[in-house]
Design a protein around this motif. Structure first.
Motif, short mmCIF file in Angstrom:
data_model
loop_
_atom_site.label_atom_id
_atom_site.label_comp_id
_atom_site.label_asym_id
_atom_site.label_seq_id
_atom_site.Cartn_x
_atom_site.Cartn_y
_atom_site.Cartn_z
N GLY B 264 0.96 3.79 -1.85
CA GLY B 264 -0.24 2.97 -2.05
C GLY B 264 0.07 1.49 -2.25
O GLY B 264 -0.68 0.78 -2.94
N ASN B 265 1.12 1.02 -1.60
CA ASN B 265 1.52 -0.39 -1.72
C ASN B 265 0.68 -1.26 -0.78
O ASN B 265 1.08 -1.58 0.35
CB ASN B 265 3.01 -0.52 -1.40
CG ASN B 265 3.52 -1.94 -1.65
OD1 ASN B 265 2.76 -2.91 -1.58
ND2 ASN B 265 4.81 -2.05 -1.94
N THR B 266 -0.48 -1.65 -1.28
CA THR B 266 -1.48 -2.34 -0.46
C THR B 266 -0.93 -3.62 0.17
O THR B 266 -1.06 -3.84 1.38
CB THR B 266 -2.70 -2.69 -1.33
OG1 THR B 266 -3.12 -1.49 -2.01
CG2 THR B 266 -3.85 -3.21 -0.49
N GLN B 267 -0.29 -4.46 -0.67
CA GLN B 267 0.17 -5.75 -0.16
C GLN B 267 1.34 -5.59 0.81
O GLN B 267 1.39 -6.24 1.86
CB GLN B 267 0.56 -6.67 -1.32
CG GLN B 267 0.81 -8.11 -0.90
CD GLN B 267 -0.40 -8.73 -0.21
OE1 GLN B 267 -1.51 -8.70 -0.74
NE2 GLN B 267 -0.21 -9.28 0.99
N GLY B 268 2.27 -4.73 0.45
CA GLY B 268 3.43 -4.50 1.32
C GLY B 268 3.00 -3.97 2.68
O GLY B 268 3.53 -4.36 3.72
N LEU B 269 2.02 -3.06 2.66
CA LEU B 269 1.52 -2.48 3.90
C LEU B 269 0.83 -3.56 4.75
O LEU B 269 1.08 -3.68 5.95
CB LEU B 269 0.55 -1.34 3.57
CG LEU B 269 -0.02 -0.54 4.73
CD1 LEU B 269 1.09 0.10 5.56
CD2 LEU B 269 -0.97 0.54 4.20
N GLU B 270 0.00 -4.35 4.09
CA GLU B 270 -0.69 -5.42 4.83
C GLU B 270 0.31 -6.41 5.44
O GLU B 270 0.15 -6.85 6.57
CB GLU B 270 -1.67 -6.15 3.91
CG GLU B 270 -2.44 -7.24 4.64
CD GLU B 270 -3.41 -8.00 3.75
OE1 GLU B 270 -3.85 -7.42 2.74
OE2 GLU B 270 -3.71 -9.17 4.06
#
Lengths: 293, 293
Positions: B264-270
């Motif tokens: 659930g790593n939102t920023q890393g994924l983005e």
């Protein structure tokens, strides 16, 4: 015929819906809200919306049809924001690419007022975002999946079907869970693979040479890697279990091909490529695979 | 201007070359040979070739330009078959998608007679095979990579450049090894991924539903999965080390994205999707990536 569309999110999807609805003569007035005032302003200047609303709630005031066209992660907050003006007479839809989380958000935000909300997924898009790319033709000829829940009102389901059909769409219904499983397989997974493919190349020292030699196969295969990062981040996270399950199945299929290449198994490799090639060749968009293989 | 083209392999690539050469007024007569007599027969009926030869050797008799358009695995046998009629004056080329193995085959089959052979890779193709799809426009606007070796004669390299340019191609040169590394990355890998993707879906019980819901993203992403099984089997096997190395790098990039989704790593994924999206958006076919990112 609707009196007023309340549009929450005036980007590519929302703006195109407003333009299509106007062109079809299905709405008299569009009141729009976007998180960024400059977006709303531009939408009004372009004639996509007629009136700018200062909040999501005020975009819904007086509307008999409401479209939520925001990233799926913003669904719950948007529905909460408009809850006090939701009536059992209006038709509310979204356009999100995942549906189990949207349904969950609707249950949580609207509770017993969720009846007029018909979750919808029009299968369309562009590799460009923003209202400046809004296009009244975006939905023409596309498939729209409706995923009503137990509380959804039948009258609104009929209305939703009629609206999309009037815009030139084919409409089908399925459960939110079946929807998410199928779209993990045919849409979310290929996007994930395309992003990984580009990143795998970009991380290599010779990547400039690689990219300079890429041809039409690369172009088509990687087109979807140009997708909007926030939209795709949200889709992967909101449908994470199905996406990860599909990625696992994909990796097994890839490792199987790798193993045949490594061991020089000519016939086994040809057989698996033939399976893929024939399956793809017989696929027709929006139809069934031909039988017999 | 050539007197006679000896065409060995009258399929899509070979047939299209013959048609293009004729249309450009670059050859007077085409003598063709195919492994399957029915192919050669059809090629003659279609006007792709003028005369059917009963063997590869006889297709070369009297030719001043020879094109080998056979699966790469058949290169060595084809060159051996024509060796006795190879002269230092003729121009011999192939159209194979891998080059290190073709160069190896040429060294082995032709030995000190390899001078007139200019290994060539025109970056084009169709998801359909066979002479019935031969098209004089197949090479127009495409890039052609020449991979000459130490023994290749300069006069023939110049001739090869002129022929492809006259057909509307851009011509560049590189070593066979650099060629194979780059094409493993931008062509062979995406084909492998597309085959694995389709097979991963086809193996699931709900695959008919999945395929019926697939849209334009799926269509473009999977187009190359329709490629010819024998051609791609040969490419993967003949370039196996580079293909397996690229597949390994790809799987690392995929696992990195999966890990960010799982946690659930939102920023890393983005961030990683943004890298892919910007890289793809700035890519232009046949050009360099734009600078500054």
């Amino acid at each position: 015929m609707f009196e007023q569309l309340g549009l929450i999110g005036c980007g590519l999807m929302g703006g195109s819906f407003a333009l299509a609805l106007k062109r079809a003569g299905l709405v008299k007035r569009v009141v729009g809200y976007s998180k960024s005032p400059s977006t709303t302003d531009r939408a009004r200047q372009m004639g996509v919306i007629d009136v700018e609303a200062p909040s999501a709630l005020l975009a819904v005031a007086g509307a008999d049809i409401v479209l939520l066209a925001v990233p799926v992660s913003a669904t719950e907050a948007s529905l909460k924001a408009i809850k006090h003006l939701v009536t059992p007479q209006m038709l509310i839809m979204d356009v999100g690419s995942t549906k189990a989380d949207v349904v969950k958000a609707a249950r949580s935000a609207l509770g017993d007022k969720a009846g007029p909300f018909v979750p919808a997924h029009p299968i369309t898009g562009r590799e460009v975002a923003g209202v400046e790319h809004a296009d009244a033709d975006l939905y023409v000829g596309r498939q729209v999946i409706l995923t009503p829940i137990e509380r959804t009102l039948t009258a609104q389901i009929r209305q939703a079907e009629e609206v999309w059909k009037a815009l030139g769409c084919r409409v089908t219904s399925m459960s939110p869970e079946s929807h998410d499983e199928a779209f993990a397989a045919v849409s979310h997974l290929p996007h994930l693979l395309a992003f990984a493919f580009i990143n795998g190349l970009a991380g290599q020292p010779q990547s400039d040479t690689f990219f300079s030699l890429a041809g039409p196969g690369f172009r088509d295969f990687s087109r979807i890697a140009g997708g909007d990062p926030k939209i795709w981040r949200d889709i992967f996270l909101s449908n994470r279990n199905e996406v990860l399950a599909q990625s696992e199945l994909f990796r097994q299929a890839l490792l199987q091909l790798e193993q045949l290449i490594r061991s020089g198994n000519t016939q086994g490799l040809e057989d698996l490529i033939t399976l893929a090639s024939e399956t793809r060749t017989h696929w027709r968009m929006g139809g069934q695979r031909s039988k017999g293989h």
